[in-house]
Write an enzyme that holds these catalytic residues in place. Structure first.
Site, PDB file in Angstrom:
ATOM      1  N   THR A  81       0.853  -1.305  -0.068  1.00 10.77           N
ATOM      2  CA  THR A  81       0.009   0.066   0.077  1.00 10.77           C
ATOM      3  C   THR A  81       1.040   1.242   0.079  1.00 10.77           C
ATOM      4  O   THR A  81       2.017   1.227   0.356  1.00 10.77           O
ATOM      5  CB  THR A  81      -0.847  -0.092   1.305  1.00 10.77           C
ATOM      6  OG1 THR A  81      -1.830  -1.031   1.303  1.00 10.77           O
ATOM      7  CG2 THR A  81      -1.492   1.146   1.608  1.00 10.77           C
ATOM      8  N   ARG A 102     -13.994  -7.938  -0.136  1.00 10.95           N
ATOM      9  CA  ARG A 102     -13.278  -7.701   1.158  1.00 10.95           C
ATOM     10  C   ARG A 102     -12.983  -6.348   1.207  1.00 10.95           C
ATOM     11  O   ARG A 102     -12.643  -5.732   0.151  1.00 10.95           O
ATOM     12  CB  ARG A 102     -11.846  -8.641   0.810  1.00 10.95           C
ATOM     13  CG  ARG A 102     -10.814  -8.449   2.093  1.00 10.95           C
ATOM     14  CD  ARG A 102      -9.845  -7.549   1.826  1.00 10.95           C
ATOM     15  NE  ARG A 102      -8.707  -7.728   2.827  1.00 10.95           N
ATOM     16  CZ  ARG A 102      -7.673  -6.577   2.911  1.00 10.95           C
ATOM     17  NH1 ARG A 102      -7.373  -5.862   1.723  1.00 10.95           N
ATOM     18  NH2 ARG A 102      -6.948  -6.669   3.535  1.00 10.95           N
ATOM     19  N   VAL A 103     -13.206  -5.936   2.637  1.00 14.29           N
ATOM     20  CA  VAL A 103     -12.818  -4.446   2.866  1.00 14.29           C
ATOM     21  C   VAL A 103     -11.483  -4.434   3.732  1.00 14.29           C
ATOM     22  O   VAL A 103     -11.378  -5.360   4.697  1.00 14.29           O
ATOM     23  CB  VAL A 103     -14.011  -3.871   3.578  1.00 14.29           C
ATOM     24  CG1 VAL A 103     -13.708  -2.418   4.078  1.00 14.29           C
ATOM     25  CG2 VAL A 103     -15.159  -3.935   2.824  1.00 14.29           C
ATOM     26  N   ASP A 111      -8.037  -2.388   5.374  1.00 13.49           N
ATOM     27  CA  ASP A 111      -8.069  -1.152   6.381  1.00 13.49           C
ATOM     28  C   ASP A 111      -7.787   0.165   5.758  1.00 13.49           C
ATOM     29  O   ASP A 111      -8.044   1.329   6.173  1.00 13.49           O
ATOM     30  CB  ASP A 111      -6.801  -1.383   7.298  1.00 13.49           C
ATOM     31  CG  ASP A 111      -5.600  -1.347   6.184  1.00 13.49           C
ATOM     32  OD1 ASP A 111      -5.292  -2.368   5.417  1.00 13.49           O
ATOM     33  OD2 ASP A 111      -4.538  -0.603   6.470  1.00 13.49           O
ATOM     34  N   THR A 137       0.246   1.109   6.505  1.00 11.58           N
ATOM     35  CA  THR A 137       0.413  -0.152   5.448  1.00 11.58           C
ATOM     36  C   THR A 137       0.716  -1.588   6.307  1.00 11.58           C
ATOM     37  O   THR A 137       1.213  -1.423   7.280  1.00 11.58           O
ATOM     38  CB  THR A 137       1.544   0.186   4.491  1.00 11.58           C
ATOM     39  OG1 THR A 137       1.945  -0.865   3.923  1.00 11.58           O
ATOM     40  CG2 THR A 137       2.875   0.721   5.369  1.00 11.58           C
TER      41      THR A 137
HETATM   42  N1  GLY Z   1      -3.113  -2.592   3.762  1.00  9.39           N
HETATM   43  C1  GLY Z   1      -3.738  -3.056   2.677  1.00  9.39           C
HETATM   44  C2  GLY Z   1      -4.974  -3.662   2.926  1.00  9.39           C
HETATM   45  O1  GLY Z   1      -4.597  -4.806   3.655  1.00  9.39           O
HETATM   46  O2  GLY Z   1      -5.769  -3.895   2.098  1.00  9.39           O
END
Ligand code: GLY
Length: 286
Positions: free
Chosen positions: A166, A193-194, A196, A215
């Site tokens: 990320t 899927r969601v 963070d 990240t």
């Molecule tokens: N940190 C990125 C995710 O897990 O979607």
């Protein structure tokens, strides 16, 4: 202006590291040329979203069904915030997140709703956002997984899922702060899927004390509200560096997972920490 930009935490292929660091440095320079923290964050992240070396925008990870769906969020120190979840056919999801913040009555838009919103503002593209590298990786696993019964597919997925790269930025202009985070999510993640990154308090947070971008493994970051956790430390009088280290320690102790954070506070003090093998970032100041 002062800006911190990260290109994600994880195991960054050693051979890619010099090129990636050069792009992260360039992104920070581009952000630095702006005259407000939000503009700086957006401009920096846009550079990374355009580069297929990073898991954001063009080159974002392919989901299990072979599609690219992107997440992003932005936040300012007045608590205004916006984000998009699983938006499609958008190269710069962080710009759409900003639009959600400024031109919608909502904070988060998801899936078709987010894509429709982006389209209405002329922010979708017909360009193929699948980079050849992301497509090759997907082809490799696709044969192994597709055709398996659903429960077996999920078990296999749990073994393979990865991708912590990320991107994000935080900026401070001597008065105000902003933060932003953008991602293609986890490689091979399930449709729906969601993660963070678009979740306020998890992937991004900014209030009058500090701005944070995170990240790493989203399922863990969400459970500890990693970005908010770091800001709590700054609110209690600790430095962003102490806050960064303590929030990563907390994540590790409570979830045994991996992540990275960058932060800047209202005095322009910077913090960063990670418990992955690598996290590349750049700090620049005018
Ligand atoms: N940190 C990125 C995710 O897990 O979607």
């Amino acid at each position: 202006m002062k800006i911190v930009v990260h290109g994600g935490a994880g195991k960054i292929p050693i051979e890619d590291q010099p090129d990636r660091k050069a792009v992260i440095d360039e992104a920070a320079e581009v952000g630095l040329a702006e005259d407000a923290p939000l503009e700086a964050v957006l401009a920096a992240i846009e550079v990374l979203e355009d580069d297929p070396l990073f898991n954001a925008g063009y080159g974002g990870n392919l989901q299990l069904d072979g599609e690219v769906r992107l997440d992003a969020a932005v936040m300012k120190d007045d608590l205004s915030a916006g984000g998009v979840i699983n938006v499609e056919q958008v190269k710069h999801p962080t710009a759409v997140a900003r639009k959600v913040m400024e031109d919608s009555p909502h904070v988060l838009l998801q899936c078709e709703g987010a894509t429709e919103f982006a389209d209405q503002f002329g922010m979708t593209t017909t360009e193929d956002l699948k980079s050849s590298k992301a497509s090759e990786r997907w082809e490799e696993i696709s044969a192994e997984v597709h055709g398996l019964p659903y429960a077996e597919k999920l078990a296999k997925l749990a073994e393979m899922i990865e991708g912590h790269d990320t991107v994000g930025a935080v900026a401070w202009d001597g008065e105000n702060m902003a933060a932003g985070t953008s991602t293609g999510g986890l490689r091979y993640q399930m449709f729906g899927r969601v993660g963070d990154s678009p979740i306020i308090g998890s992937g991004v947070y900014c209030n009058e004390y500090a701005a944070v971008s995170t990240t790493g493994m989203g399922e863990a970051i969400i459970r500890v509200n990693l970005a908010r956790e770091l800001v709590y430390h700054v609110e209690r009088g600790e430095s962003p560096q102490d806050g960064a280290e303590k929030s990563i320690e907390r994540l590790k102790a409570s979830t045994n997972s991996q992540a990275g954070v960058i932060a800047i506070d209202r005095q322009g003090r910077v913090g960063s920490a990670y418990n992955t093998r690598d996290m590349q970032y750049s700090v620049k100041e005018t």
